[in-house]
Design an enzyme around this catalytic site. Structure first.
Site, PDB file in Angstrom:
ATOM      1  N   GLU A 119       0.798  -1.240   0.000  1.00  0.00           N
ATOM      2  CA  GLU A 119       0.000   0.000   0.000  1.00  0.00           C
ATOM      3  C   GLU A 119       0.828   1.286   0.000  1.00  0.00           C
ATOM      4  O   GLU A 119       0.655   2.166   0.839  1.00  0.00           O
ATOM      5  CB  GLU A 119      -0.949  -0.010   1.209  1.00  0.00           C
ATOM      6  N   GLU A 151      -5.873 -10.794  -1.098  1.00  0.00           N
ATOM      7  CA  GLU A 151      -6.661 -10.610   0.128  1.00  0.00           C
ATOM      8  C   GLU A 151      -8.162 -10.593  -0.199  1.00  0.00           C
ATOM      9  O   GLU A 151      -8.935  -9.820   0.314  1.00  0.00           O
ATOM     10  CB  GLU A 151      -6.255  -9.298   0.831  1.00  0.00           C
TER      11      GLU A 151
HETATM   12  C1  XIL Z   1      -5.691  -6.414   8.559  1.00  0.00           C
HETATM   13  C2  XIL Z   1      -5.849  -7.679   9.376  1.00  0.00           C
HETATM   14  O1  XIL Z   1      -6.861  -8.455   8.788  1.00  0.00           O
HETATM   15  C3  XIL Z   1      -6.182  -7.362  10.821  1.00  0.00           C
HETATM   16  O2  XIL Z   1      -6.143  -8.558  11.567  1.00  0.00           O
HETATM   17  C4  XIL Z   1      -5.169  -6.386  11.365  1.00  0.00           C
HETATM   18  O3  XIL Z   1      -5.480  -6.086  12.688  1.00  0.00           O
HETATM   19  C5  XIL Z   1      -5.145  -5.134  10.491  1.00  0.00           C
HETATM   20  O4  XIL Z   1      -4.793  -5.480   9.148  1.00  0.00           O
HETATM   21  N1  XIL Z   1      -4.831  -4.621   3.909  1.00  0.00           N
HETATM   22  C6  XIL Z   1      -3.768  -5.385   4.302  1.00  0.00           C
HETATM   23  C7  XIL Z   1      -3.884  -6.288   5.461  1.00  0.00           C
HETATM   24  O5  XIL Z   1      -2.725  -5.441   3.633  1.00  0.00           O
HETATM   25  O6  XIL Z   1      -2.648  -6.404   6.154  1.00  0.00           O
HETATM   26  C8  XIL Z   1      -4.951  -5.794   6.405  1.00  0.00           C
HETATM   27  O7  XIL Z   1      -5.141  -6.814   7.340  1.00  0.00           O
HETATM   28  C9  XIL Z   1      -6.238  -5.530   5.661  1.00  0.00           C
HETATM   29  C10 XIL Z   1      -6.029  -4.460   4.658  1.00  0.00           C
END
Ligand code: XIL
Length: 359
Positions: free
Chosen positions: A162, A269
């Site tokens: 990101e 994701e």
């Molecule tokens: C989120 C996780 O799901 C949570 O458990 C954590 O507390 C915060 O981060 N984009 C990403 C992930 O790259 O690392 C994020 O994951 C969700 C958004």
């Protein structure tokens, strides 16, 4: 019986026997894999999920579903800097090693997430003072320690996560790495990761490509610039935290564009929100499930349309709706994954199987 008739009868009988034998062993309806029997581990590319050690330890159904369906796993949280870094040059890999152990026991690939992110940086780093060179050394040392620790156990990394905003510009606000080092932090991170583990596949990971061509183009432009500078980079992650309103052509174009230069593509994701207004009293209906099914099918079809050697895989951001980050972390009632809170296949799972069918 006339000779001619006898020959015809023998041929007919023989062919009937042939059909009976091969018809049944070539998969009569009783032998065809059904969704209940088939799992995603048999798919032509890896499917996986974001995993938390606490649920592996405490929830048998969670553990069994992950082992049954996934051939690749990503640590949802415990490989992030905030989870590993206990202070300058102080590391705690215990929780992350539980993920590695589970993967080893279940013959799964582990994708590392994430070496450099603007979010979830440890407190000590936020208070650290030093020159640009100090921060470069700190970043390189952290990556060397972490990618070195997991060398041979983690096959790939989200090296930088990101780094761009939705308008395609570089993320500056809240981004300590840009603020202390400048744009070069990205290539420094990739070079450090490659030096620590030359065999690891290195990814840039981003969200929003499927709903913003501006962002998608900015990601791909950044990749071109890094490749131009001979930065070791092997793949692009499209997080695809997407929703039921997404346009299928736009989603598929984003995946196609990510693969246009030959990089591996990871839908890294994947989850599909249907509670579009984030209503606290939202109810996930049959209609929600069927719309969600379409999006899971489109994401799978998009991966299938890539050349086989570029299909890094699809990773769901979680295992079951019960522990989905949307619900736990963001407090939004929604059921975003293909597996229900009862660990059952939702229509989205059927959409994935449909998407896997060769067209
Ligand atoms: C989120 C996780 O799901 C949570 O458990 C954590 O507390 C915060 O981060 N984009 C990403 C992930 O790259 O690392 C994020 O994951 C969700 C958004």
């Amino acid at each position: 019986m006339e000779i001619k008739t006898a020959i015809y009868a023998a041929i007919l009988t023989g062919s009937l026997a042939f059909l009976t034998y091969f018809g049944s062993s070539c998969g009569s309806s009783k032998d065809l894999p059904t969704p209940e029997k088939q799992t995603l581990r048999e798919a032509v590319f890896p499917f996986g999920g974001a995993i938390s050690p606490e649920f592996l330890k405490n929830d048998t159904q969670y553990r069994e579903l992950a082992a049954r369906e996934f051939s690749s796993i990503t640590a949802e949280y415990v490989m992030k800097m905030t989870a590993i870094s206990r202070g300058k040059d102080v590391y705690d890999f215990a929780a992350a090693d539980e993920i590695i152990d589970f993967a080893r026991k279940n013959k799964m690939r582990v994708h590392g997430h994430t070496l450099v992110w603007y979010r979830e940086t440890p407190e000590w780093l936020k208070n650290y003072t030093g020159t640009r060179e100090d921060f470069i050394m700190l970043l390189e040392k952290y990556i060397k320690a972490v990618a070195g620790h997991f060398k041979g156990k983690v096959v790939s990394w989200d090296v930088v996560n990101e780094a761009l905003l939705d308008d395609g510009s570089i993320r500056i606000e809240e981004n300590i790495w840009y603020q202390k080092i400048g744009l070069e932090y990205i290539e420094i991170a990739f070079r450090a990761a490659h030096k620590a583990d030359p065999d690891a596949l290195l990814f840039y990971n981003e969200y929003g490509q499927e709903y913003s061509k501006v962002k998608s183009d900015a990601v791909n432009k950044l990749m071109d610039e890094l490749i131009e500078k001979r930065v070791p980079i092997h793949g692009i992650g499209l997080q695809m935290h997407t929703n039921a309103n997404i346009n299928d052509l736009q989603l598929k174009q984003a995946v196609r564009d990510a693969g246009a230069k030959g990089l591996k593509v990871h839908i890294s994701e994947l989850d599909v929100q249907t509670n579009m207004e984030n209503n606290s009293d939202y109810v996930f209906t049959e209609e929600s499930a069927l719309k969600q099914k379409e999006v899971y099918r489109w994401a799978t079809e998009a991966m299938m349309e890539l050349p086989a050697n570029q299909r890094f895989g699809i990773t769901f951001w979680g295992v079951t709706d019960q522990y989905s980050w949307r619900w736990l972390y963001e407090g939004i009632p929604d059921k975003v994954l293909p597996f229900s809170e009862k660990y059952e296949h939702k229509p989205g799972y059927k959409g994935i199987l449909e998407g896997l069918k060769e067209k």
